[in-house]
Design an enzyme around this catalytic site. Structure first.
Site, PDB file in Angstrom:
ATOM      1  N   ASP A  86      -5.607  -6.537   5.895  1.00  0.00           N
ATOM      2  CA  ASP A  86      -6.625  -5.955   5.273  1.00  0.00           C
ATOM      3  C   ASP A  86      -7.919  -6.871   4.684  1.00  0.00           C
ATOM      4  OD1 ASP A  86      -8.441  -3.869   4.297  1.00  0.00           O
ATOM      5  OD2 ASP A  86      -7.237  -3.489   2.703  1.00  0.00           O
ATOM      6  N   TYR A 124       0.874  -1.121  -0.028  1.00  0.00           N
ATOM      7  CA  TYR A 124      -0.129  -0.089  -0.038  1.00  0.00           C
ATOM      8  C   TYR A 124       1.004   1.459   0.066  1.00  0.00           C
ATOM      9  CZ  TYR A 124      -4.064  -2.893   1.103  1.00  0.00           C
ATOM     10  OH  TYR A 124      -4.910  -4.002   1.051  1.00  0.00           O
ATOM     11  N   LYS A 182       3.099 -15.289   2.921  1.00  0.00           N
ATOM     12  CA  LYS A 182       2.730 -16.027   1.806  1.00  0.00           C
ATOM     13  C   LYS A 182       4.338 -16.409   1.576  1.00  0.00           C
ATOM     14  CE  LYS A 182       0.690 -17.827  -1.897  1.00  0.00           C
ATOM     15  NZ  LYS A 182      -0.179 -19.129  -1.697  1.00  0.00           N
ATOM     16  N   ASP A 225     -11.422  -8.023   7.490  1.00  0.00           N
ATOM     17  CA  ASP A 225     -12.829  -8.005   7.162  1.00  0.00           C
ATOM     18  C   ASP A 225     -13.420  -9.233   6.918  1.00  0.00           C
ATOM     19  OD1 ASP A 225     -12.615  -5.322   6.490  1.00  0.00           O
ATOM     20  OD2 ASP A 225     -13.335  -4.988   4.477  1.00  0.00           O
ATOM     21  N   ASP A 263      -3.551 -17.990   2.119  1.00  0.00           N
ATOM     22  CA  ASP A 263      -4.664 -18.665   1.680  1.00  0.00           C
ATOM     23  C   ASP A 263      -5.411 -19.991   2.397  1.00  0.00           C
ATOM     24  OD1 ASP A 263      -2.183 -19.763   1.263  1.00  0.00           O
ATOM     25  OD2 ASP A 263      -2.493 -20.630  -0.593  1.00  0.00           O
TER      26      ASP A 263
END
Ligand code: NAD
Length: 354
Positions: free
Chosen positions: A245, A142, A189, A249, A221
């Site tokens: 992020d 980001y 990851k 959520d 994942d």
């Protein structure tokens, strides 16, 4: 105690939910003999309208000089077509970076009274679910360089992390796990990304300093899947900005309602930025139907983490729980047989129970 709190109501439902949170904090101050002063400033679209930018230097300076900052939510269709450099959401990134709040805490707990709003099967949520997601907030893709090729057919976003950035976030995670159930899951990851390999090595090295914390490592994942299959296995999760992020959520969806979820963003020292996790909900703004509980519970986190007022924070959480026990619901968490109330009334009900 005396404390100076900056409030940044923001846009659409922002001012409505902020009024209720301030109402509850004022009641806490009155009940426990504290003196809180509230100073309101503009952020996001409201700031664009007034000053042409989503966050002014003066507002950032005021936030950095305060004891804590409580934010509503920013953005909405009114500013969808402003240039990317001054979009309301830019104000969000700028205030996080400007206040150097690099650790975003998102508690995910299922309020037993709202178990019906959880989309998971009852047998999956039979075991208590109490997860603390700790998301790194000022690094990662980001904040990396981005570019587009001259012919506009290729785009690049750079993901970057330093050992120091991972270490300061991980230390907060280890400390939190020590005070909770002693489990920390680091999500990355590392099978693909170099940033994730650095992340994992750093957490592995630090774990030697925290022998009392049981550490596990999970690819993002798999973590996304495990949150749905067996959420009760998690205590503290630490992860980077992008993965955090998305996972936070997902955890909000598990908890049932976006309107219920608070968050805290912390840096070094005690100053912090507190906000509900939802956006500005333009579809319901101005109708007195927004759920103010996420913002009210963010106020509780503010008292706990920035002002050290644990008893007062717990009083707000207990009051919210009692209001839900008594059957009061805003429309987003309403189910048959309960009493539907608006945003203002919900704020009154919580304040009355402090
Ligand atoms: P949103 O969170 O605003 O709304 C999603 C859905 O949840 C809507 O149906 C909304 O009515 C409902 N909802 C959200 N908060 C609620 C509450 N407190 N009570 C009851 N219902 C609630 O997400 P969106 O629609 O994707 O985004 C709207 C705007 O908010 C966009 O401009 C987006 O960029 C911005 N946004 C801001 C933040 C922030 O300020 N931190 C976060 C996310 C999105």
């Amino acid at each position: 105690m005396e404390a100076r709190i900056i409030t940044l109501p923001g846009d659409y439902i922002g001012p409505e939910i902020m009024r209720e949170a301030v109402k509850v904090l004022k009641r806490v101050a009155q009940k426990y003999g504290h003196s809180f002063t509230f100073e309101e400033r503009l952020l996001g679209g409201a700031s664009i309208d007034a000053y042409g930018v989503p966050l002014t230097d003066e507002t950032l300076a005021a936030c950095n000089a305060a004891d804590a900052v409580l934010m509503g939510s920013v953005g909405g269709p009114k500013w969808d077509n402003v240039p990317a450099a001054v979009r309301p959401e830019k104000g969000l990134l700028a205030i996080r970076k400007g206040m150097q709040v690099y650790a975003n805490l998102r508690p995910c707990r299922i309020h037993p009274q709202l178990a019906g709003a959880c989309p998971l099967r009852p047998d999956i949520i039979r075991e208590p679910i109490d997860i603390m997601i700790l998301r790194e907030l000022t690094g990662d893709i980001y904040f990396g360089k981005r570019s587009r090729s001259e012919d506009r057919t290729q785009a690049t976003d750079e993901m970057a992390y330093s050992v120091a950035e991972v270490e300061r976030l991980a230390r907060i995670g280890f400390e939190m796990a020590k005070k909770r159930r002693g489990k920390l899951c680091s999500v990355d990851k590392a099978n693909v990304l170099e940033c994730s390999r650095l992340w994992r090595e750093t957490v592995q090295r630090l774990s030697a300093e925290y022998p009392e914390v049981e550490v596990s490592y999970m690819y993002v994942d798999n973590a996304a899947m495990q949150l749905i299959l067996r959420p009760s296995q998690f205590d503290v999760i630490i992860t980077g900005n992008l993965f955090g992020d998305i996972l936070s959520d997902e955890s909000a969806a598990i908890a049932g309602s976006l309107g219920m979820m608070p968050s805290a963003s912390l840096g070094d020292g005690t100053r912090g930025l507190y906000e509900p996790i939802h956006g500005s909900a333009p579809d319901i703004a101005g109708k007195d139907i927004a759920n103010p509980l996420g913002t009210i519970l963010s106020g509780a986190l503010l008292l706990r983490h920035s002002l050290g007022l644990e008893q007062e924070a717990a009083a707000i959480e207990k009051a919210v729980s009692e209001v839900l026990d008594a059957g009061f619901r805003t429309p987003d968490i309403y189910s048959e047989g309960k009493e539907k109330v608006g945003c203002i009334r919900m704020g009154d009900l919580v304040a009355e129970r402090i």
